[in-house]
Structures are given as structure tokens and as C-alpha cells.
Design an enzyme around this catalytic site. Structure first.
Site, PDB file in Angstrom:
ATOM      1  N   GLY A   1       0.748  -1.277  -0.121  1.00  0.00           N
ATOM      2  CA  GLY A   1      -0.249  -0.068  -0.204  1.00  0.00           C
ATOM      3  C   GLY A   1       0.767   0.766  -0.007  1.00  0.00           C
ATOM      4  N   ASN A   2       0.304   2.497  -0.058  1.00  0.00           N
ATOM      5  CA  ASN A   2       1.091   3.739   0.174  1.00  0.00           C
ATOM      6  C   ASN A   2       0.661   4.545   1.552  1.00  0.00           C
ATOM      7  OD1 ASN A   2      -1.091   5.977  -1.262  1.00  0.00           O
ATOM      8  ND2 ASN A   2      -1.157   3.922  -2.670  1.00  0.00           N
ATOM      9  N   ARG A   3       0.799   5.568   1.611  1.00  0.00           N
ATOM     10  CA  ARG A   3       0.544   6.403   2.848  1.00  0.00           C
ATOM     11  C   ARG A   3      -0.117   7.729   2.199  1.00  0.00           C
ATOM     12  NH1 ARG A   3       4.428   6.876   6.752  1.00  0.00           N
ATOM     13  NH2 ARG A   3       6.630   6.293   5.968  1.00  0.00           N
TER      14      ARG A   3
END
Ligand code: C5P
Length: 230
Positions: free
Chosen positions: A29-31
Site C-alpha cells: 500500500g501507500n501513505r
């Protein structure tokens, strides 16, 4: 009250970060918090648009705010593949399409049916990733007459000139009508309440600029969209 300059228009906005599964319990995933995408959806609604928010993973409070303010107009999508399918279908009836989601550029090439065990891999595990479809480029290539397609370019650029240069290169690849360029880093951009963007058109010319709350940035972006609508 805001000018109702999007009244009668259908605006579709993607927000948040995609999650690409590795196995039943893990993902890449990512932020992305989803705050900027939600702010655009809310700003469009405040200007009279009918809005659909296609939400990848949102921070908990952003998700709660999305449900409270947009209710049934929030659609969920987990992966880049799901987001692509939702956007493609919903874009058919949209006047404006905004890709504010942070879409994974790569996903695991294979998804393990069983939980991956460290006993099987030892001290190092190599993941093989494959490219995901470029949703924005696909939407831009398939846009209907008069439809406005907007993307974001989050870059770790040292200054405004470098940001514009990266933005122009990205515009050539994406074929969007507008790109909102913003600088990201370990502390700026993702997750914060504020943002700063430069909006460029297809020729790479800056047509809008905003720094401040994500709501202010959202309205500045829509200010650049409205004149392009037929
Ligand atoms: O190529 P890059 O990820 O920097 O481009 C960012 C823009 O492209 C954003 O608008 C993002 O939503 C969109 N994007 C996409 N599909 C991808 C990757 C990014 O639509 N696979």
C-alpha cells in the site's frame, strides 16, 4: 455560498491509496490519506455537482467524513484493478473525472492463496511485481466529447521549475486535460491537512495555483476545470 458553477454536472473523483494483495493477510500500500480526493468531491458538491467518490483505502477519519458528507455516493475499490473497473464504468456518464487516488504502479505478479511463511523463505524474500494499468491514461484516451479528465502528479521535486518539468513529462504520458502537480516527501503531502499545487493544462502551461487547506486546493482545481466544460 459558493457559485453553483457545477450545477447539473456529474463529477467522479477517486481518492485514497490502493492495496495490492500479496496473500490473504498482506498487501502493498501507500501513505495516501484520501483527504485531497474527499476535499475535491465535497467542493464539487458545494458547487452544485452530482458527485461520486470512488474510494480506495482512506484513513479512518477520512472514511467516516466521506460517509457522513457523501453517504451513498461513495463506492469502494481496493486494488488498482478494481479502481480501474469502477472508474471506466462510471466515467461513461461523467462530465468531469478526477484521479486523486494514489494508485499502485506495481502489484505482486502472483497472489499466494495461503499466508506466505517465513519458514519457506529464510532470511530474504524476493517479490516479483508487475505493472498495473495506468487508469488515468486510459480514461484520458477514452474520454467522451467535452469530458474533462484531471490527474495528479505527486513528485519529490527540489523546486517549482523541476516540478513543472516533471509535470510536463507526465502530461505527455497521461494525455489528461489538467494535472495538479504537488511536492511530496517524508513530511509534505500525504496525510497532512494542507497541500500546495500548481495546475497545468495540456500544453504544460500553469493555469492555476493554490497553497493552503486541501479545501482551498480543491476549489482552485475546480476553478481550472469549469472554463474547460462545454
Ligand atoms: O504516474 P503517476 O503515478 O505519477 O501518475 C499520477 C496520476 O496518475 C494520478 O492522477 C493517479 O491517480 C494516476 N494513476 C493511475 N493509474 C496508475 C498510476 C497512477 O491512474 N496505475
Amino acid at each position: 455560498a459558493r457559485a453553483q458553477d457545477l450545477s447539473g454536472r456529474h463529477v467522479i473523483v477517486s481518492a485514497g491509496g490502493t492495496r495490492e494483495p500479496l496473500d490473504p493477510v498482506r498487501f502493498i500500500g501507500n501513505r495516501s490519506s484520501g483527504k485531497q480526493g474527499l476535499a475535491i468531491a465535497r467542493a464539487a458538491a458545494a458547487r452544485g455537482a452530482r458527485v461520486t467518490l470512488v474510494a480506495a483505502h482512506l484513513d479512518a477519519e477520512v472514511g467516516a467524513e466521506a460517509s457522513a458528507s457523501l453517504g451513498g455516493d461513495v463506492v469502494r475499490a481496493e486494488t488498482a484493478e478494481e479502481l480501474a473497473a469502477e472508474m471506466r464504468e462510471r466515467a461513461l456518464s461523467a462530465d468531469v473525472v478526477v484521479m486523486a487516488a494514489a494508485v499502485a504502479d506495481y502489484r505482486p505478479a502472483t497472489v499466494s492463496e495461503a499466508k506466505i511463511k517465513k519458514d519457506d523463505s529464510g532470511d530474504a524474500l524476493t517479490l516479483v511485481l508487475e505493472r498495473t494499468p495506468d487508469i488515468l491514461a486510459g480514461l484520458a484516451a477514452g474520454r467522451s466529447d467535452g469530458q474533462v479528465v484531471v490527474g495528479f502528479a505527486a513528485e519529490t521535486a527540489p523546486d517549482r521549475e523541476a516540478l513543472l518539468e516533471l509535470g510536463r513529462t507526465k502530461m505527455a504520458r497521461k494525455g489528461a486535460d489538467l494535472l495538479a502537480l504537488n511536492v511530496v516527501g517524508w513530511t509534505a503531502g500525504f496525510g497532512s491537512d494542507d497541500n500546495a499545487v500548481v495546475v497545468i493544462d495540456r500544453s504544460g502551461t500553469p493555469v492555476g495555483e493554490a497553497a493552503g487547506t486541501k479545501e482551498a486546493v480543491a476549489h482552485a482545481l475546480l476553478d481550472a476545470v469549469v472554463p474547460l466544460l462545454p
